[in-house]
Design a protein around this motif. Sequence first.
Motif, PDB file in Angstrom:
ATOM      1  N   CYS A   1      25.418  74.727  60.116  1.00  0.00           N
ATOM      2  CA  CYS A   1      25.922  73.722  59.310  1.00  0.00           C
ATOM      3  C   CYS A   1      27.423  73.312  59.501  1.00  0.00           C
TER       4      CYS A   1
ATOM      5  N   VAL B   1      24.392  65.273  56.492  1.00  0.00           N
ATOM      6  CA  VAL B   1      25.570  65.157  55.289  1.00  0.00           C
ATOM      7  C   VAL B   1      26.883  64.347  55.763  1.00  0.00           C
ATOM      8  N   GLN B   2      27.156  64.814  56.981  1.00  0.00           N
ATOM      9  CA  GLN B   2      28.585  63.950  57.486  1.00  0.00           C
ATOM     10  C   GLN B   2      27.983  62.421  57.557  1.00  0.00           C
TER      11      GLN B   2
ATOM     12  N   LEU C   1      28.210  60.907  54.217  1.00  0.00           N
ATOM     13  CA  LEU C   1      29.598  60.830  53.584  1.00  0.00           C
ATOM     14  C   LEU C   1      30.126  59.687  54.126  1.00  0.00           C
TER      15      LEU C   1
END
Lengths: 260, 136
Positions: B60, B118-119, B122
Amino acid sequence: MIQQLHSAKSMLRLLKYLAGVLLLIGGNVFSQGAPGQSGGLSVLSGKEAPFSTMYGAFERMYFAEGAATDTTRGEFYFLGEDQIYVRIHYPLNQILAIDGNETTVYYPDARRAFRLISENPAAMPIIPGLISAIRYENGMSDIGFELTNQAVNGDTIVTTWHHPEAREVGSYELGEVEDRLAYSLFENAESSIFTRTDFKDYTDIQHISFPTIIRSLLQTSQGLSREHIKLDKLDINLSVPQEIVGFEVPSSIRVERRRW
Amino acid sequence: MRNSWLFKRMAAPITLFMAVMLVVMPMQTTFAQDTATACADAERQAESDVSAGTWFAFGCFLGILVYLIGLQPENPPAANLLGKPPEYVAAYTDCYRAKTKDIKSKNALTGCLVGAGVQVLLYAIIIAAADDGDEF
């Protein structure tokens, strides 16, 4: 940017500690599928030994749920950092020699031999359990744990230890009687892993007290396992025969090389 | 008559074969049991030694770097080979290696994908927030 770097560093540090703690509780010393057995702190290696060499005879019994009892008898020579020579007499004749990242397993009767290569030195049998028993505070503060509680229970001084960076992982409890480690106990935060090691029947050799009985119990989601190690004829700082220090498989035997 | 002659000729080798099989079969069964037990033991040990959560976290936060760095924190459990026969040692090392590799790669990959997801999310939020800011 500096803030991002700082948070990344903190995250990496936390990961390192988490990995360290997971290794600490997940490491293996002597047993099958049994993290934390044979004396708890399996991360301890021969480097921490307050003696240069050690000899001992041992009997080890291993019990796991749904499996037959496994008994092994033999003798070992600890030869210094990351080096050990173990000769098994029962249930078969076998020599296992660890020298850093190489483990040699030799069967004189079957005339077969293996050389197992690994990235890291293989976990030594017996020695880490003995070292953790004779180290001050079981070596907890040396690996970053902090004392969070101390109590007296009869003749036992009970101390509780947590890692400041990974408090949620779980806690260690140590019990000391007359300055000798009587037991170590680990339970993770979810209570899914429980391990207890008892150290008994200490004997003094060259002013160092060694336990001669190490009993471990491990409860994980995979079941319950127990390990009993009985040590005998312990001696330290002795001169080791040359055929053991420079152990080589006879040249007539083909050595099968494997990677862990 | 002819059958009786054939039977007599074949009786000795068949008897010999059956006698040999009586000796060999239990050995083969033992060997198979050793291998199966070794593999089960090795896989159980690998699950204890290699933390799936740690490798997920590595994947991760470090992504593909995990493979490039070649992190290998565990110390192989050589002590588990004490008192075990050669067949057990051979099977144990193979199965341990395979299982640790499997746990690491699966969890690091999952962690890598989750981290990447997730990146992306974001960045999408940041871009959307920046677009909203431009409208004013």
